[in-house]
Design an enzyme around this catalytic site. Structure first.
Site, PDB file in Angstrom:
ATOM      1  N   HIS A   1      -0.067  17.181 -25.927  1.00 57.95           N
ATOM      2  CA  HIS A   1      -0.172  15.779 -25.529  1.00 57.95           C
ATOM      3  C   HIS A   1      -1.425  15.072 -26.041  1.00 57.95           C
ATOM      4  CE1 HIS A   1       3.273  16.700 -23.128  1.00 57.95           C
ATOM      5  NE2 HIS A   1       3.267  15.543 -22.509  1.00 57.95           N
TER       6      HIS A   1
ATOM      7  N   LYS B   1       3.309  11.912 -11.076  1.00 59.74           N
ATOM      8  CA  LYS B   1       2.402  11.105 -11.906  1.00 59.74           C
ATOM      9  C   LYS B   1       3.113   9.787 -12.185  1.00 59.74           C
ATOM     10  CE  LYS B   1      -0.495  14.373 -14.416  1.00 59.74           C
ATOM     11  NZ  LYS B   1      -0.826  14.959 -15.733  1.00 59.74           N
TER      12      LYS B   1
ATOM     13  N   ARG C   1       0.826  -1.231   0.000  1.00 58.91           N
ATOM     14  CA  ARG C   1       0.000   0.000   0.000  1.00 58.91           C
ATOM     15  C   ARG C   1       0.850   1.268   0.000  1.00 58.91           C
ATOM     16  NH1 ARG C   1      -3.178  -3.176   3.506  1.00 58.91           N
ATOM     17  NH2 ARG C   1      -4.915  -4.030   2.347  1.00 58.91           N
TER      18      ARG C   1
ATOM     19  N   ARG D   1      -2.505  22.332 -13.811  1.00 63.78           N
ATOM     20  CA  ARG D   1      -1.538  21.283 -14.166  1.00 63.78           C
ATOM     21  C   ARG D   1      -1.800  20.729 -15.576  1.00 63.78           C
ATOM     22  NH1 ARG D   1       1.237  16.441 -10.612  1.00 63.78           N
ATOM     23  NH2 ARG D   1       2.441  15.651 -12.373  1.00 63.78           N
TER      24      ARG D   1
ATOM     25  N   HIS E   1       7.702   9.296 -27.146  1.00 62.54           N
ATOM     26  CA  HIS E   1       6.818  10.295 -26.525  1.00 62.54           C
ATOM     27  C   HIS E   1       7.221  11.737 -26.859  1.00 62.54           C
ATOM     28  CE1 HIS E   1       4.152  12.088 -23.574  1.00 62.54           C
ATOM     29  NE2 HIS E   1       5.179  12.722 -23.044  1.00 62.54           N
TER      30      HIS E   1
ATOM     31  N   ASN F   1       0.207  19.664 -20.333  1.00 54.70           N
ATOM     32  CA  ASN F   1      -0.085  18.681 -21.380  1.00 54.70           C
ATOM     33  C   ASN F   1      -0.234  19.311 -22.760  1.00 54.70           C
ATOM     34  OD1 ASN F   1       0.035  16.200 -20.127  1.00 54.70           O
ATOM     35  ND2 ASN F   1      -1.968  16.501 -19.181  1.00 54.70           N
TER      36      ASN F   1
ATOM     37  N   LYS G   1       7.799  23.343 -13.527  1.00 55.95           N
ATOM     38  CA  LYS G   1       6.967  22.187 -13.131  1.00 55.95           C
ATOM     39  C   LYS G   1       6.727  22.171 -11.625  1.00 55.95           C
ATOM     40  CE  LYS G   1       5.605  17.597 -13.980  1.00 55.95           C
ATOM     41  NZ  LYS G   1       5.709  16.383 -14.735  1.00 55.95           N
TER      42      LYS G   1
ATOM     43  N   GLU H   1      -4.206  17.951 -10.584  1.00 54.69           N
ATOM     44  CA  GLU H   1      -4.820  18.395 -11.838  1.00 54.69           C
ATOM     45  C   GLU H   1      -6.317  18.644 -11.666  1.00 54.69           C
ATOM     46  OE1 GLU H   1      -2.649  16.485 -15.091  1.00 54.69           O
ATOM     47  OE2 GLU H   1      -4.473  16.598 -16.250  1.00 54.69           O
TER      48      GLU H   1
ATOM     49  N   GLU I   1       9.857  18.091 -24.963  1.00 54.82           N
ATOM     50  CA  GLU I   1       9.200  18.575 -23.735  1.00 54.82           C
ATOM     51  C   GLU I   1       9.710  19.969 -23.367  1.00 54.82           C
ATOM     52  OE1 GLU I   1       6.670  17.141 -22.342  1.00 54.82           O
ATOM     53  OE2 GLU I   1       6.852  14.961 -22.446  1.00 54.82           O
TER      54      GLU I   1
ATOM     55  N   HIS J   1      -0.443  11.607 -27.511  1.00 57.88           N
ATOM     56  CA  HIS J   1      -0.828  10.304 -26.952  1.00 57.88           C
ATOM     57  C   HIS J   1      -1.566   9.465 -27.990  1.00 57.88           C
ATOM     58  CE1 HIS J   1      -0.523  11.630 -22.442  1.00 57.88           C
ATOM     59  NE2 HIS J   1       0.652  11.303 -22.968  1.00 57.88           N
TER      60      HIS J   1
HETATM   61  P1  NAD Z   1      12.774   5.802 -21.518  1.00 56.31           P
HETATM   62  O1  NAD Z   1      12.690   5.683 -20.065  1.00 56.31           O
HETATM   63  O2  NAD Z   1      12.276   4.667 -22.354  1.00 56.31           O
HETATM   64  O3  NAD Z   1      14.272   6.129 -21.900  1.00 56.31           O
HETATM   65  C1  NAD Z   1      14.610   6.247 -23.242  1.00 56.31           C
HETATM   66  C2  NAD Z   1      15.786   5.354 -23.621  1.00 56.31           C
HETATM   67  O4  NAD Z   1      16.970   5.962 -23.138  1.00 56.31           O
HETATM   68  C3  NAD Z   1      15.746   3.961 -23.015  1.00 56.31           C
HETATM   69  O5  NAD Z   1      16.185   3.054 -23.986  1.00 56.31           O
HETATM   70  C4  NAD Z   1      16.769   4.040 -21.878  1.00 56.31           C
HETATM   71  O6  NAD Z   1      17.360   2.807 -21.627  1.00 56.31           O
HETATM   72  C5  NAD Z   1      17.764   5.017 -22.430  1.00 56.31           C
HETATM   73  N1  NAD Z   1      18.529   5.777 -21.454  1.00 56.31           N
HETATM   74  C6  NAD Z   1      18.140   6.262 -20.258  1.00 56.31           C
HETATM   75  N2  NAD Z   1      19.089   7.045 -19.740  1.00 56.31           N
HETATM   76  C7  NAD Z   1      20.118   7.042 -20.614  1.00 56.31           C
HETATM   77  C8  NAD Z   1      21.364   7.700 -20.652  1.00 56.31           C
HETATM   78  N3  NAD Z   1      21.732   8.549 -19.710  1.00 56.31           N
HETATM   79  N4  NAD Z   1      22.185   7.470 -21.712  1.00 56.31           N
HETATM   80  C9  NAD Z   1      21.786   6.645 -22.723  1.00 56.31           C
HETATM   81  N5  NAD Z   1      20.598   6.021 -22.752  1.00 56.31           N
HETATM   82  C10 NAD Z   1      19.767   6.237 -21.715  1.00 56.31           C
HETATM   83  O7  NAD Z   1      11.960   7.086 -22.061  1.00 56.31           O
HETATM   84  P2  NAD Z   1      11.907   8.607 -21.635  1.00 56.31           P
HETATM   85  O8  NAD Z   1      11.862   9.353 -22.911  1.00 56.31           O
HETATM   86  O9  NAD Z   1      12.891   8.962 -20.625  1.00 56.31           O
HETATM   87  O10 NAD Z   1      10.472   8.694 -20.937  1.00 56.31           O
HETATM   88  C11 NAD Z   1       9.304   8.439 -21.672  1.00 56.31           C
HETATM   89  C12 NAD Z   1       8.228   8.023 -20.712  1.00 56.31           C
HETATM   90  O11 NAD Z   1       7.988   9.058 -19.770  1.00 56.31           O
HETATM   91  C13 NAD Z   1       6.898   7.761 -21.385  1.00 56.31           C
HETATM   92  O12 NAD Z   1       6.364   6.567 -20.892  1.00 56.31           O
HETATM   93  C14 NAD Z   1       6.033   8.929 -20.968  1.00 56.31           C
HETATM   94  O13 NAD Z   1       4.672   8.612 -20.903  1.00 56.31           O
HETATM   95  C15 NAD Z   1       6.590   9.223 -19.604  1.00 56.31           C
HETATM   96  N6  NAD Z   1       6.343  10.580 -19.127  1.00 56.31           N
HETATM   97  C16 NAD Z   1       5.854  10.724 -17.876  1.00 56.31           C
HETATM   98  C17 NAD Z   1       5.627  11.975 -17.360  1.00 56.31           C
HETATM   99  C18 NAD Z   1       5.150  12.116 -15.948  1.00 56.31           C
HETATM  100  O14 NAD Z   1       4.832  13.234 -15.538  1.00 56.31           O
HETATM  101  N7  NAD Z   1       5.126  11.060 -15.168  1.00 56.31           N
HETATM  102  C19 NAD Z   1       5.923  13.115 -18.125  1.00 56.31           C
HETATM  103  C20 NAD Z   1       6.440  12.941 -19.408  1.00 56.31           C
HETATM  104  C21 NAD Z   1       6.638  11.662 -19.901  1.00 56.31           C
HETATM  105  N1  GLY Z   2       3.715  15.675 -17.694  1.00 57.31           N
HETATM  106  C1  GLY Z   2       2.508  16.305 -17.282  1.00 57.31           C
HETATM  107  C2  GLY Z   2       2.313  16.351 -15.816  1.00 57.31           C
HETATM  108  O1  GLY Z   2       3.154  15.915 -15.065  1.00 57.31           O
HETATM  109  O2  GLY Z   2       1.290  16.798 -15.357  1.00 57.31           O
END
Ligand code: NAD
Ligand code: GLY
Length: 367
Positions: free
Chosen positions: A252, A146, A124, A245, A268, A249, A230, A240, A188, A256
């Site tokens: 987005h 998130k 939990r 917040r 993304h 997006n 942020k 949100e 972003e 998406h």
């Molecule tokens: P990811 O985590 O898949 O990383 C991208 C690639 O880079 C992977 O292959 C990883 O192994 C590699 N990598 C990581 N660090 C590295 C480094 N320092 N050097 C070389 N390679 C490296 O993708 P991402 O683009 O970081 O994140 C995308 C995800 O984030 C999506 O799922 C998206 O929905 C999510 N997201 C979430 C929020 C939120 O607020 N929670 C906001 C924006 C995006």
């Molecule tokens: N990436 C959008 C949010 O965190 O609200």
């Protein structure tokens, strides 16, 4: 930098390998939490593991007397699933994780979202610590709580708001990102600039070459600026609920839908770049901004070598406007069946806008 959320407040520490925020600070940061930490599980992906970042973090924890096992999942969006979460819950049992343990997410947004989701649900809720290593995760996903996983038919649709206990950003990890992943982060960054911060926009216009060369001090400035925006927004609208917040997006709703249609093969941040341009086109059509603004948005994206139209996304399979609009109707901003978009109203400003006439969106997609 503080994310101010009463008893869930936390610090974002930003530095480089030579500065105060290096990965080696992980142990000191966890040791300084109000509740003692003696046991951690470090979650990472196989790419990041190969690069040694998770090991550096685990060693830093060990130096602070904190025991840490490393759990590794396959790199990429395909790991943001209930199946991977299930295998991680089982692994946490095997690692004797209890309510005092901390899950440390070392990697990109996938590891942060997945790790945070697993932490939010296991026993939990156990504490989690974000150590983002991609530009996208450093400027966006590691801050704000998130967390979640994807369904095959809808991105990020199972999850929670669950804040980390701290965020440690080491911008020197950005040196090893490949160009596509670096571009994702820039998608972003451009989003923040166009929709929320004209001074960041001007900086990107002036310093695009330094950004693309990954000049360390420029990257530090950008990561700081994005985290500040942020942190401020999350502090004022954590869940949100006020519409504030939702402004994060921008781009987005389109993004998406393209990501889901491609079965998450479109990255993304690149989808966000195209989505930002399409949202600006929609704003022009609705009379919110003029063509000069659209040209400036396109120019910014091109100067950062970002895609500006769907056909710039090589992983996007054949699509039609009807399919994309249907996917958009699953967006979390939909209220009572009505589609809402974050649309620019002037440089560095935007609003959440209900678009009554869906044919306007269709025309933008078909242009
Ligand atoms: P990811 O985590 O898949 O990383 C991208 C690639 O880079 C992977 O292959 C990883 O192994 C590699 N990598 C990581 N660090 C590295 C480094 N320092 N050097 C070389 N390679 C490296 O993708 P991402 O683009 O970081 O994140 C995308 C995800 O984030 C999506 O799922 C998206 O929905 C999510 N997201 C979430 C929020 C939120 O607020 N929670 C906001 C924006 C995006
Ligand atoms: N990436 C959008 C949010 O965190 O609200």
């Amino acid at each position: 930098m503080l994310v101010s959320l009463s008893d869930r407040s936390y610090q974002i520490e930003i530095g480089s390998a030579t500065g105060d925020g290096s990965l080696g600070r992980a142990g000191v940061i966890l040791s300084s939490l109000p509740q003692t930490v003696t046991h951690c599980v470090v979650l990472t992906d196989d790419n990041v593991q190969r690069l040694g970042y998770a090991r550096t973090v685990a060693e830093s924890l060990a130096q602070s007397g904190i025991d840490a096992a490393i759990l590794i999942v396959a790199a990429g969006e395909q790991s943001k699933t209930i199946e991977t979460a299930n295998s991680l819950w089982t692994a946490l049992v095997d690692e004797d994780v209890d309510r005092q343990s901390v899950l440390v997410a070392v990697g990109g947004g996938v590891i942060g979202d997945l790790g945070g989701f697993v932490a939010s649900t296991f026993l939990r809720g156990i504490r989690f610590f974000q150590v983002p290593t991609t530009l996208l995760a450093q400027v966006d996903s590691s801050v704000g709580g998130k967390v979640g996983i994807n369904l095959p038919s809808a991105k990020n649709s199972v999850g929670a708001f669950y804040q980390p206990v701290a965020v440690l950003i080491d911008t020197s990890t950005l040196a090893t990102l490949d160009d596509d992943q670096f571009a994702c982060g820039l998608g972003e960054v451009a989003k923040y600039a166009v929709s929320l911060d004209e001074s960041l926009w001007r900086l990107l216009e002036t310093d695009a070459a330094k950004v693309l060369a990954r000049e360390p001090s420029t990257l530090g400035t950008i990561v700081n600026a994005c985290c500040r925006i942020k942190a401020d927004i999350v502090s004022r609208d954590e869940r949100e609920t006020t519409g504030l917040r939702a402004l994060l997006n921008f781009g987005h709703t389109f993004a998406h839908a393209f990501e889901t249609h491609s079965e998450y093969k479109v990255l993304h941040g690149q989808a966000v770049a195209v989505g930002s341009v399409l949202a600006t086109r929609l704003a022009v059509r609705l009379g919110l901004v003029d063509n000069a603004m659209l040209e400036r948005v396109i120019e910014l994206h091109k100067s950062l070598r970002l895609p500006v139209k769907p056909s710039d996304l090589p992983q996007l399979p054949k699509w039609d406007a009807g399919t994309i609009i249907k996917l958009m109707s699953r967006d979390k901003k939909v209220e009572n069946g009505r589609l809402k978009f974050v649309l620019p109203t002037s440089a560095g400003k935007c609003e959440l806008t209900e678009v009554g006439d869906i044919d306007e969106v269709k025309r933008i997609l078909e242009e």
